[in-house]
Design an enzyme around this catalytic site. Structure first.
Site, short mmCIF file in Angstrom:
data_model
loop_
_atom_site.label_atom_id
_atom_site.label_comp_id
_atom_site.label_asym_id
_atom_site.label_seq_id
_atom_site.Cartn_x
_atom_site.Cartn_y
_atom_site.Cartn_z
N HIS A 74 36.75 47.39 60.74
CA HIS A 74 35.59 48.67 60.72
C HIS A 74 34.23 47.87 61.47
O HIS A 74 33.83 46.92 61.28
CB HIS A 74 35.16 48.85 59.31
CG HIS A 74 36.19 50.01 58.77
ND1 HIS A 74 35.80 50.66 57.60
CD2 HIS A 74 37.43 49.93 59.20
CE1 HIS A 74 37.00 51.28 57.27
NE2 HIS A 74 37.85 50.84 57.95
N TYR A 203 28.39 55.22 51.98
CA TYR A 203 27.47 55.02 51.05
C TYR A 203 26.72 56.03 50.71
O TYR A 203 26.14 56.47 51.90
CB TYR A 203 26.80 53.43 51.09
CG TYR A 203 27.51 52.23 51.03
CD1 TYR A 203 28.13 51.75 52.27
CD2 TYR A 203 27.66 51.60 50.12
CE1 TYR A 203 29.14 50.77 52.30
CE2 TYR A 203 28.14 50.43 50.02
CZ TYR A 203 29.07 49.93 50.93
OH TYR A 203 29.64 48.77 51.39
N PRO A 295 28.27 45.01 43.40
CA PRO A 295 29.27 45.08 44.61
C PRO A 295 28.71 45.77 45.66
O PRO A 295 29.16 46.14 46.80
CB PRO A 295 30.50 45.52 43.86
CG PRO A 295 29.79 46.08 42.66
CD PRO A 295 28.82 45.37 42.15
N LYS A 299 29.78 41.60 48.73
CA LYS A 299 29.42 40.10 48.85
C LYS A 299 30.12 39.14 47.94
O LYS A 299 30.20 38.07 48.33
CB LYS A 299 27.85 39.91 48.72
CG LYS A 299 26.81 40.60 49.86
CD LYS A 299 27.28 39.98 51.40
CE LYS A 299 26.92 40.80 52.56
NZ LYS A 299 27.82 40.73 53.76
N TYR A 389 25.08 42.79 56.25
CA TYR A 389 26.32 43.58 55.88
C TYR A 389 27.58 42.86 56.44
O TYR A 389 28.66 42.44 55.76
CB TYR A 389 26.55 44.81 56.23
CG TYR A 389 27.43 45.75 55.61
CD1 TYR A 389 28.82 45.89 56.13
CD2 TYR A 389 27.45 46.03 54.34
CE1 TYR A 389 29.90 46.44 55.25
CE2 TYR A 389 28.38 46.83 53.47
CZ TYR A 389 29.53 47.12 54.25
OH TYR A 389 30.68 47.82 53.41
P1 FAS Z 1 37.48 35.33 39.48
O1 FAS Z 1 36.56 35.92 38.17
O2 FAS Z 1 38.29 36.39 40.30
O3 FAS Z 1 38.48 34.39 38.96
C1 FAS Z 1 38.48 33.60 37.92
C2 FAS Z 1 39.61 33.01 37.25
O4 FAS Z 1 39.48 32.07 36.32
C3 FAS Z 1 40.31 34.41 36.39
O5 FAS Z 1 41.65 34.50 37.09
C4 FAS Z 1 40.28 33.91 35.43
O6 FAS Z 1 41.32 34.26 34.37
C5 FAS Z 1 40.20 32.11 35.03
N1 FAS Z 1 39.51 31.82 34.07
C6 FAS Z 1 38.34 32.14 33.39
N2 FAS Z 1 38.02 31.35 32.26
C7 FAS Z 1 39.05 30.30 32.33
C8 FAS Z 1 39.59 29.31 31.47
N3 FAS Z 1 38.87 28.93 30.48
N4 FAS Z 1 40.68 28.61 31.59
C9 FAS Z 1 41.28 28.89 32.91
N5 FAS Z 1 41.05 30.02 33.67
C10 FAS Z 1 40.11 30.57 33.37
N6 FAS Z 1 33.25 41.92 44.63
C11 FAS Z 1 33.25 42.65 45.92
O7 FAS Z 1 33.01 42.16 47.22
N7 FAS Z 1 33.52 43.92 45.81
C12 FAS Z 1 33.64 44.55 44.93
O8 FAS Z 1 34.13 45.90 44.76
C13 FAS Z 1 34.07 43.93 43.53
N8 FAS Z 1 34.27 44.74 42.44
C14 FAS Z 1 34.55 43.62 41.15
C15 FAS Z 1 34.87 44.48 40.07
C16 FAS Z 1 34.99 43.77 38.72
C17 FAS Z 1 35.41 44.47 37.53
C18 FAS Z 1 34.89 42.19 38.78
C19 FAS Z 1 34.69 41.50 37.55
C20 FAS Z 1 34.15 41.73 39.94
C21 FAS Z 1 34.34 42.31 41.24
N9 FAS Z 1 33.79 42.01 42.46
C22 FAS Z 1 33.72 42.52 43.74
C23 FAS Z 1 33.75 40.56 42.52
C24 FAS Z 1 34.98 39.67 42.58
O9 FAS Z 1 35.93 40.15 43.70
C25 FAS Z 1 34.66 38.33 42.69
O10 FAS Z 1 33.57 38.06 43.65
C26 FAS Z 1 35.65 37.61 42.94
O11 FAS Z 1 36.73 37.70 42.01
C27 FAS Z 1 35.34 36.20 42.80
O12 FAS Z 1 36.46 35.19 42.77
P2 FAS Z 1 36.51 33.86 41.54
O13 FAS Z 1 35.10 33.05 41.85
O14 FAS Z 1 37.79 33.24 42.18
O15 FAS Z 1 36.50 34.55 40.31
C1 PHB Z 2 35.69 48.13 47.89
O1 PHB Z 2 36.52 48.98 48.74
O2 PHB Z 2 36.39 47.75 46.91
C2 PHB Z 2 34.18 48.01 48.24
C3 PHB Z 2 33.88 48.38 49.27
C4 PHB Z 2 32.30 48.33 49.65
C5 PHB Z 2 31.60 47.66 48.57
C6 PHB Z 2 32.23 47.40 47.38
C7 PHB Z 2 33.62 47.50 46.97
O3 PHB Z 2 30.43 47.45 48.80
#
Ligand code: FAS
Ligand code: PHB
Length: 394
Positions: A74, A203, A295, A299, A389
């Protein structure tokens, strides 16, 4: 049972999997301990927008084959307010700037497959992970698996265990500083096998709350709506979700929304969070273990990738040349970029969401509209938005 490796990693989300894969490509061994099952980790529906730097990291990790085929590139986004849709060109300077739409779920699958190919699967269902000896040159991880206690002897430990993980707790309180802001609303997200509203993301700042039209492919859509933190998912039937979403996008644009049964529906709280520093002796933290962004700016996942860029560079230099400068500078280099993304995500959240109960909410709204109007009509403001962005340089 005792395992031996160079780098012990906690967490098999994008940060842990990407770090392990890049280290492997550069001949450095690691073991990942993950508390959940593989299917639980694979099933989490989260991010969807990749910066070019993240795409480059996945290419370096040799896992970008499907991404290059299926990812949607995009070069613009839609910004709607006062019922009018505007477009921000992400590549006004014609330097080839863009973002790629490719779900975090798919990245996780690609990275897990690469690990399985080299018979180095993360150790799933690793319960009660403990970190010991980070003050020594021989730190170790211990965990329980199927009732049996195991130890991982390593040279460094990296906490990629997310916001609720254990690694941050091993920083002395005298050293660790945390900065946190919790937003007074959440995001209700829906995944559905319906064609996206538009070929680019939209958005939307609506008087009743924020809405976002995103996508995963030409047949799968991802929608978000601002909701109250007091609400739960079961108060949101599919019908209520689609009716409210169409209302927020308004008749002219909203009537283009194709509706259908939700495949996934969840509410995520929004916070800005940074922990400093990102290193204590032989323990490092990266990704959501170190920082959380709302989100809005897409980022979260991309910051995990830039942390891993800096950290893997440090490890590669250390093991190839005995030079620890990259590891010593990791925290400062990563945090310099993290804080700029924290600022952008905070600013874009404030610009697009309805902040309830603010005394000057009428004035706040007028200021939001004035800033949005300036943003879409000023080349300089749009270029600055686009630069943030698509992702600031690593
Ligand atoms: P993660 O949280 O993905 O991974 C951490 C891992 O560590 C998990 O698998 C967990 O099970 C494991 N863990 C935790 N404690 C542990 C322990 N004690 N022992 C062993 N393992 C353990 N980012 C965006 O850019 N756009 C979005 O739309 C977006 N939506 C999101 C929605 C939700 C509900 C959440 C929670 C996050 C969202 N994010 C979004 C952010 C997300 O994408 C994170 O930035 C990304 O998963 C980061 O990756 P990790 O740092 O690997 O952490
Ligand atoms: C998504 O597609 O999950 C998404 C896209 C843009 C955002 C956040 C999440 O700013």
């Amino acid at each position: 049972m005792t395992h031996k490796t160079q780098i012990g990693i906690i967490g098999s989300g994008p940060a842990g999997l990407l770090l392990s894969q890049i280290l492997y490509v550069h001949g450095i061994d690691s073991i990942i301990l993950e508390k959940h099952t593989r299917s639980y980790v694979e099933g989490r529906i989260r991010a969807g927008i990749l910066e070019q730097g993240t795409v480059n990291m996945l290419e370096e990790a040799q896992v970008a084959g499907r991404l290059k085929k299926e990812g949607l590139v995009h070069t613009g986004i839609g910004l709607q307010f006062n019922n009018t849709l505007h477009r921000i060109d992400l590549d006004s300077s014609n330097h080839g700037h863009s973002v790629t739409v490719y779900g975090q779920t798919e990245i996780t699958k690609d990275l897990m497959e690469a690990h399985a190919d080299r018979a180095r699967d993360p150790i799933y269902e690793a319960a009660d992970v403990q970190i010991d000896g980070i003050d020594s040159k021989k730190p170790s991880l211990s965990y329980t698996h199927n009732g049996e206690k195991h130890t991982v002897a390593c040279q460094f430990v990296v906490g990629c265990d997310g916001y609720h993980g254990v690694s941050r707790k091993h920083f002395p309180t005298s050293l660790l500083k945390v900065y946190e802001k919790v937003y007074p609303f959440g995001w209700l997200g829906v995944l559905a096998d319906v064609p996206p509203l538009s070929h680019e993301l939209i958005y939307n700042n609506h008087g009743e709350g924020f809405a976002l039209a995103s996508q995963r492919s030409e047949t799968r859509s991802r929608y978000y709506m601002q909701c109250d933190l007091t609400e739960s998912v079961d108060q949101w039937s599919d019908d209520r979700f689609w009716d409210t979403l169409i209302h927020r996008f308004g008749a002219e644009i909203g009537n283009g929304i194709k509706t259908g049964p939700s495949l996934e529906k969840s509410i995520a709280p929004l916070r800005s969070f940074v922990a400093e520093p990102l290193r204590h002796k032989s323990l490092f933290i990266a990704g959501d273990a170190a920082h959380i962004v709302p989100p809005t700016g897409a980022k979260g996942l991309n910051l995990a990738a830039s942390d891993i860029h800096y950290l893997s560079e440090g490890f590669i230099d250390y093991y190839a040349n005995g030079n620890s400068l990259g590891l010593d500078r990791y925290s400062q280099r990563a945090l310099n970029r993290v804080w700029k993304a924290i600022r952008f995500s905070w600013w874009f959240t404030h610009l697009t969401h309805r902040f309830p109960n603010s005394e000057t909410s009428v004035l706040d709204r007028k200021l939001q509209i004035a800033e949005l109007d300036y943003l879409v009509n000023s080349e300089a403001a749009s270029a600055s938005f686009a630069e943030n962005y698509v992702g600031l340089p690593f």
